[in-house]
Design an enzyme around this catalytic site. Sequence first.
Site, mmCIF file in Angstrom:
data_model
loop_
_atom_site.group_PDB
_atom_site.id
_atom_site.type_symbol
_atom_site.label_atom_id
_atom_site.label_comp_id
_atom_site.label_asym_id
_atom_site.label_seq_id
_atom_site.Cartn_x
_atom_site.Cartn_y
_atom_site.Cartn_z
ATOM 1 N N SER A 45 0.831 -1.208 0.000
ATOM 2 C CA SER A 45 0.000 0.000 0.000
ATOM 3 C C SER A 45 0.863 1.255 0.000
ATOM 4 O O SER A 45 0.499 2.253 -0.629
ATOM 5 C CB SER A 45 -0.967 0.003 1.185
ATOM 6 O OG SER A 45 -0.265 -0.079 2.412
ATOM 7 N N GLU A 46 2.014 1.230 0.709
ATOM 8 C CA GLU A 46 2.938 2.359 0.655
ATOM 9 C C GLU A 46 4.382 1.906 0.750
ATOM 10 O O GLU A 46 4.694 0.932 1.447
ATOM 11 C CB GLU A 46 2.687 3.379 1.785
ATOM 12 C CG GLU A 46 1.792 4.548 1.401
ATOM 13 C CD GLU A 46 0.326 4.235 1.604
ATOM 14 O OE1 GLU A 46 -0.507 5.003 1.108
ATOM 15 O OE2 GLU A 46 0.026 3.221 2.258
ATOM 16 N N THR A 47 5.229 2.644 0.061
ATOM 17 C CA THR A 47 6.677 2.562 0.235
ATOM 18 C C THR A 47 7.152 3.934 0.696
ATOM 19 O O THR A 47 6.813 4.951 0.082
ATOM 20 C CB THR A 47 7.381 2.172 -1.074
ATOM 21 O OG1 THR A 47 6.975 0.854 -1.465
ATOM 22 C CG2 THR A 47 8.895 2.192 -0.905
ATOM 23 N N HIS A 73 1.163 4.630 8.686
ATOM 24 C CA HIS A 73 1.830 3.354 8.976
ATOM 25 C C HIS A 73 3.228 3.293 8.373
ATOM 26 O O HIS A 73 4.142 2.710 8.966
ATOM 27 C CB HIS A 73 0.960 2.169 8.516
ATOM 28 C CG HIS A 73 1.101 1.798 7.085
ATOM 29 N ND1 HIS A 73 0.450 2.476 6.069
ATOM 30 C CD2 HIS A 73 1.818 0.816 6.486
ATOM 31 C CE1 HIS A 73 0.754 1.912 4.919
ATOM 32 N NE2 HIS A 73 1.581 0.908 5.137
#
Length: 261
Positions: A45-47, A73
């Site tokens: 979902s995110e880097t 997060h």
Amino acid sequence: MNLKIYQVDAFASKVFGGNPAAVVPLSSWLEDKCLQQIAMENNLSETAFYVREGKHFTLRWFTPTVEVDLCGHATLAAAHVLFQHEGFQGDEIEFMSPRSGPLHVRKKNDVLQLDFPADDFSEVVLVESLHMGFQPKPIAAFKGKTDYLLLFENESQIQNLKFDIPSIAKVKARGIIVTAPGNEVDFVSRFFGPQVGVDEDPVTGSAHTTLTPFWSEKLGKNALTAIQMSPRKGELTCELAGKRVLISGKAVTYLIGEIFI
């Protein structure tokens, strides 16, 4: 060029829980296209990418498709990497986001506390385009800076919610937060963001910058407990501190590796 990469489960006390984020420390910024390609390849979902600049770390976040303004997060994950693996000395890290300003993370034993700006939100008309992607129908709608918040009656509705991703994706926003009073915690939530390439986010720290002032006002207290009820589930404690929100949780390392570009 070789880059170190970490994968961290944020808002979790053991692996395979919470929300996985990739963290890539950099000595200097790569081209935006390359950052986006790395995030797309990671398919999380995110880097998060960070570069040390003096006393602070400049921090940016990418989904598989876009750069985002704020990610809780992945910020927690980046702080965990710095504290546990990259030799940071001290109990507080100062991040600087080009899109969201100063962000602090404090270490208290094995708990990390995010210090984020509180969102401003207001009630909006519950039009069909907002609720058509969900069953049952929410009872009220609110709009923050980047997300809509839909209020439901109880935890069971959030847990057993039926949703249609193509309909949700038509809403012009980063995503939609769904929330209700909790049975054993103050509130529960889920987050859907197909607009930014994340159908359902397991645990969304940034959504709690809206949820915390919302439930603080509704329940008449500043300290709150929360669960994000995705299949992976995340546990958070939140506190409204003036115009800031303090969001606390744990993190655990899942993977340490190397990227070859």
